[in-house]
Design a protein around this motif. Structure first.
Motif, PDB file in Angstrom:
ATOM      1  N   ILE A  51      63.889  26.368  59.639  1.00 25.38           N
ATOM      2  CA  ILE A  51      62.951  27.033  58.871  1.00 25.38           C
ATOM      3  C   ILE A  51      63.487  27.744  57.712  1.00 25.38           C
ATOM      4  CG2 ILE A  51      61.332  29.016  58.849  1.00 25.38           C
ATOM      5  CD1 ILE A  51      61.158  28.462  62.030  1.00 25.38           C
ATOM      6  N   ASP A  52      64.620  28.236  57.656  1.00 30.35           N
ATOM      7  CA  ASP A  52      65.217  28.958  56.549  1.00 30.35           C
ATOM      8  C   ASP A  52      65.411  28.101  55.291  1.00 30.35           C
ATOM      9  OD1 ASP A  52      65.427  31.378  57.697  1.00 30.35           O
ATOM     10  OD2 ASP A  52      67.431  31.298  58.399  1.00 30.35           O
ATOM     11  N   ASN A  53      66.200  26.911  55.679  1.00 26.58           N
ATOM     12  CA  ASN A  53      66.408  25.855  54.595  1.00 26.58           C
ATOM     13  C   ASN A  53      65.018  25.375  53.916  1.00 26.58           C
ATOM     14  OD1 ASN A  53      66.144  23.706  55.993  1.00 26.58           O
ATOM     15  ND2 ASN A  53      67.955  23.572  56.526  1.00 26.58           N
ATOM     16  N   ALA A  54      64.056  25.287  54.777  1.00 28.36           N
ATOM     17  CA  ALA A  54      62.914  24.683  54.412  1.00 28.36           C
ATOM     18  C   ALA A  54      62.191  25.512  53.448  1.00 28.36           C
ATOM     19  CB  ALA A  54      61.753  24.334  55.562  1.00 28.36           C
ATOM     20  N   VAL A  55      62.264  26.652  53.753  1.00 26.76           N
ATOM     21  CA  VAL A  55      61.370  28.087  53.107  1.00 26.76           C
ATOM     22  C   VAL A  55      62.136  28.219  51.601  1.00 26.76           C
ATOM     23  CG1 VAL A  55      61.003  30.221  52.819  1.00 26.76           C
ATOM     24  CG2 VAL A  55      60.539  29.165  54.971  1.00 26.76           C
ATOM     25  N   GLY A  74      51.066  28.049  57.678  1.00 16.08           N
ATOM     26  CA  GLY A  74      50.600  29.301  57.086  1.00 16.08           C
ATOM     27  C   GLY A  74      51.623  30.101  57.020  1.00 16.08           C
ATOM     28  N   LEU A  75      53.027  29.659  57.050  1.00 15.01           N
ATOM     29  CA  LEU A  75      54.046  30.611  56.493  1.00 15.01           C
ATOM     30  C   LEU A  75      54.048  31.125  55.302  1.00 15.01           C
ATOM     31  CD1 LEU A  75      56.743  31.792  58.136  1.00 15.01           C
ATOM     32  CD2 LEU A  75      57.973  29.600  57.297  1.00 15.01           C
ATOM     33  N   ILE A  76      53.706  30.345  54.336  1.00 19.72           N
ATOM     34  CA  ILE A  76      53.685  30.819  53.066  1.00 19.72           C
ATOM     35  C   ILE A  76      52.015  30.739  52.786  1.00 19.72           C
ATOM     36  CG2 ILE A  76      53.763  30.288  50.477  1.00 19.72           C
ATOM     37  CD1 ILE A  76      56.353  28.735  51.507  1.00 19.72           C
ATOM     38  N   ALA A  77      51.585  31.958  52.802  1.00 21.81           N
ATOM     39  CA  ALA A  77      50.020  31.979  52.408  1.00 21.81           C
ATOM     40  C   ALA A  77      49.417  31.557  51.113  1.00 21.81           C
ATOM     41  CB  ALA A  77      49.539  33.459  52.959  1.00 21.81           C
ATOM     42  N   CYS A  78      48.389  30.880  51.100  1.00 22.26           N
ATOM     43  CA  CYS A  78      47.862  30.549  49.631  1.00 22.26           C
ATOM     44  C   CYS A  78      46.422  29.987  49.941  1.00 22.26           C
ATOM     45  CB  CYS A  78      48.735  29.432  48.980  1.00 22.26           C
ATOM     46  SG  CYS A  78      48.061  29.087  47.552  1.00 22.26           S
ATOM     47  N   GLY A 103      52.278  30.065  44.159  1.00 24.38           N
ATOM     48  CA  GLY A 103      52.475  29.905  45.803  1.00 24.38           C
ATOM     49  C   GLY A 103      51.691  28.689  46.266  1.00 24.38           C
ATOM     50  N   TRP A 104      50.559  28.334  45.573  1.00 21.93           N
ATOM     51  CA  TRP A 104      50.027  27.218  46.035  1.00 21.93           C
ATOM     52  C   TRP A 104      50.996  25.981  45.867  1.00 21.93           C
ATOM     53  CZ3 TRP A 104      49.637  22.573  42.988  1.00 21.93           C
ATOM     54  CH2 TRP A 104      48.992  21.650  43.497  1.00 21.93           C
ATOM     55  N   TRP A 105      51.952  26.025  44.969  1.00 23.64           N
ATOM     56  CA  TRP A 105      52.737  24.866  44.973  1.00 23.64           C
ATOM     57  C   TRP A 105      53.802  24.954  45.976  1.00 23.64           C
ATOM     58  CZ3 TRP A 105      53.283  19.989  43.689  1.00 23.64           C
ATOM     59  CH2 TRP A 105      54.524  19.596  43.321  1.00 23.64           C
ATOM     60  N   HIS A 106      54.244  26.134  46.352  1.00 22.94           N
ATOM     61  CA  HIS A 106      55.287  26.415  47.270  1.00 22.94           C
ATOM     62  C   HIS A 106      54.894  26.195  48.498  1.00 22.94           C
ATOM     63  CE1 HIS A 106      57.307  29.759  44.529  1.00 22.94           C
ATOM     64  NE2 HIS A 106      57.510  28.788  44.373  1.00 22.94           N
ATOM     65  N   LEU A 113      56.254  23.077  51.215  1.00 23.58           N
ATOM     66  CA  LEU A 113      56.572  23.528  52.761  1.00 23.58           C
ATOM     67  C   LEU A 113      55.665  22.749  53.700  1.00 23.58           C
ATOM     68  CD1 LEU A 113      58.360  25.148  54.297  1.00 23.58           C
ATOM     69  CD2 LEU A 113      56.576  26.991  54.433  1.00 23.58           C
ATOM     70  N   CYS A 114      54.259  22.400  53.214  1.00 24.28           N
ATOM     71  CA  CYS A 114      53.626  21.376  54.063  1.00 24.28           C
ATOM     72  C   CYS A 114      54.107  20.010  54.386  1.00 24.28           C
ATOM     73  CB  CYS A 114      52.171  21.471  53.386  1.00 24.28           C
ATOM     74  SG  CYS A 114      50.807  20.382  54.457  1.00 24.28           S
ATOM     75  N   ALA A 115      54.630  19.542  53.131  1.00 22.93           N
ATOM     76  CA  ALA A 115      55.250  18.237  53.099  1.00 22.93           C
ATOM     77  C   ALA A 115      56.403  18.398  54.110  1.00 22.93           C
ATOM     78  CB  ALA A 115      55.516  17.794  51.913  1.00 22.93           C
ATOM     79  N   VAL A 116      57.177  19.160  54.036  1.00 24.83           N
ATOM     80  CA  VAL A 116      58.235  19.480  54.871  1.00 24.83           C
ATOM     81  C   VAL A 116      58.009  19.579  56.302  1.00 24.83           C
ATOM     82  CG1 VAL A 116      60.587  20.752  55.347  1.00 24.83           C
ATOM     83  CG2 VAL A 116      59.948  20.312  52.943  1.00 24.83           C
ATOM     84  N   ARG A 117      56.974  20.523  56.625  1.00 23.06           N
ATOM     85  CA  ARG A 117      56.651  20.729  57.995  1.00 23.06           C
ATOM     86  C   ARG A 117      56.202  19.173  58.844  1.00 23.06           C
ATOM     87  NH1 ARG A 117      52.093  21.507  61.075  1.00 23.06           N
ATOM     88  NH2 ARG A 117      52.610  23.113  62.895  1.00 23.06           N
ATOM     89  N   ARG A 118      55.547  18.332  58.057  1.00 23.39           N
ATOM     90  CA  ARG A 118      55.085  17.291  58.595  1.00 23.39           C
ATOM     91  C   ARG A 118      56.234  16.216  58.989  1.00 23.39           C
ATOM     92  NH1 ARG A 118      50.257  16.539  54.420  1.00 23.39           N
ATOM     93  NH2 ARG A 118      48.546  17.592  55.814  1.00 23.39           N
ATOM     94  N   PHE A 119      57.208  16.126  58.075  1.00 20.60           N
ATOM     95  CA  PHE A 119      58.446  15.275  58.292  1.00 20.60           C
ATOM     96  C   PHE A 119      59.181  16.217  59.335  1.00 20.60           C
ATOM     97  CE2 PHE A 119      62.786  14.667  56.446  1.00 20.60           C
ATOM     98  CZ  PHE A 119      63.131  13.354  56.966  1.00 20.60           C
ATOM     99  N   ALA A 120      59.495  17.461  59.577  1.00 25.48           N
ATOM    100  CA  ALA A 120      59.911  18.138  60.421  1.00 25.48           C
ATOM    101  C   ALA A 120      59.426  17.788  61.876  1.00 25.48           C
ATOM    102  CB  ALA A 120      60.018  19.791  60.378  1.00 25.48           C
TER     103      ALA A 120
END
Length: 310
Positions: A46-50, A90-94, A60-63, A67-74
């Motif tokens: 989670i740390d290196n993804a964020v 929802g870890l990065i709210a936007c 914030g939208w881009w961040h 993270l959404c792309a990484v989450r699916r891969f993870a």
């Protein structure tokens, strides 16, 4: 090839077999894997993804998108290696984000096409006026235009076939006679250029200077040059003249024309949705808020309806 990069290749292959295009995801995840390799990290946490998702640049939208792309891969990797940590949703709210569309005037579109004809590269001076014109009068996505082959154009009937568009769907686009004639002229010039340079004709519709298929990065780079030479500049409110806004302009122009002619817009909207390749008319309804004139016409129609029912 690192284990993570091989896993990414497998992940993309699996999801594409299910019908996903993943062009943006491939680019983002490739950058993420490079970041992990530089950090000598063997697993996703989670740390290196964020940390990667919130690197300087963007908002914030881009961040959140990264993270959404990484989450699916993870999620995929976790089924293979349970050490993989999956960032919670929802870890990065936007909030939902849409860029303010740059709605081109007819004069601006003519200026773009005319400027493109003056490019020094003979191939691009032939290809880009036609490419910009098709985007402006059909509302096609850039990826759909780039993917066209010569065989996708029925010159006699004046119909373009979009094969495997967004979400893997195909559709037919009937063209105005003037558009069909313009494409026939482009094909004649295209064939002459290929013969003059003794190049192999690989059958792609819009060609690069090597007679091969154009790629997104080259098109965007050339587009930025054309729009600068044409004198187009951003408008207030972070409204930049993007190539994708030719699609927005087509949709808004079509709706405006229907309202001015007194057509039943609600009944015709599914037709526009189908032509644009939207999965649901609700995505086309968004264009009603894209131009003040459209809102005004819609408001007038509503006032007239309420007056009749009062």
């Amino acid at each position: 090839m690192s284990a993570l990069r091989q896993a990414l290749a497998d992940y993309l292959s699996v999801r594409r077999a299910l019908g996903f295009a993943l062009d943006r995801a491939e680019k983002l995840l490739g950058q993420f894997v490079t970041y992990l390799e530089q950090q000598q990290a063997e697993i996703i946490t989670i740390d290196n993804a964020v940390e990667w998702a919130t690197l300087p640049g963007g908002d914030g939208w881009w961040h959140a998108l990264r993270l959404c792309a990484v989450r699916r891969f993870a999620v995929y990797l976790h089924t293979i290696d349970d050490r993989t940590q999956v960032p919670p949703p929802g870890l990065i709210a936007c909030g939902k984000h849409r860029a303010t569309p740059y709605l081109y005037s007819d004069a601006e579109i003519r200026a773009l096409v005319q400027t493109a004809t003056g490019l020094q590269n003979r191939f691009y001076a032939t290809t880009f006026p036609a490419l910009i014109s098709v985007l402006a009068v059909t509302g096609m996505r850039l990826g759909e235009v780039i993917a066209l082959d010569v065989t996708d154009f029925d010159a006699a009937a004046g119909i373009l076939t979009i094969r495997a568009g967004k979400f893997g769907k195909s559709r037919l686009l009937p063209l105005h006679p003037s558009t069909a004639e313009g494409l026939r002229r482009y094909l004649t010039r295209r064939e002459q250029l290929i013969r003059d340079k003794n190049l192999v004709d690989c059958g792609v519709f819009f060609i690069s200077n090597a007679a091969t298929r154009l790629d997104h990065s080259r098109v965007q780079k050339t587009w930025r040059r054309i729009r600068r030479l044409a004198g187009l500049a951003p408008r207030p409110g972070n409204c930049r003249p993007r190539i994708h806004d030719l699609r927005h302009s087509f949709a808004v122009s079509t709706l405006l024309d229907w309202y001015r002619r007194g057509e039943d817009v609600a009944a015709l909207l599914p037709t526009l949705s189908t032509y644009l390749g939207h999965t649901d008319p609700k995505h086309t309804f968004w264009y009603l808020s894209a131009a003040p004139e459209l809102l005004a016409l819609a408001g007038q129609r509503l006032d007239a309806y309420l007056g009749d029912t009062a």
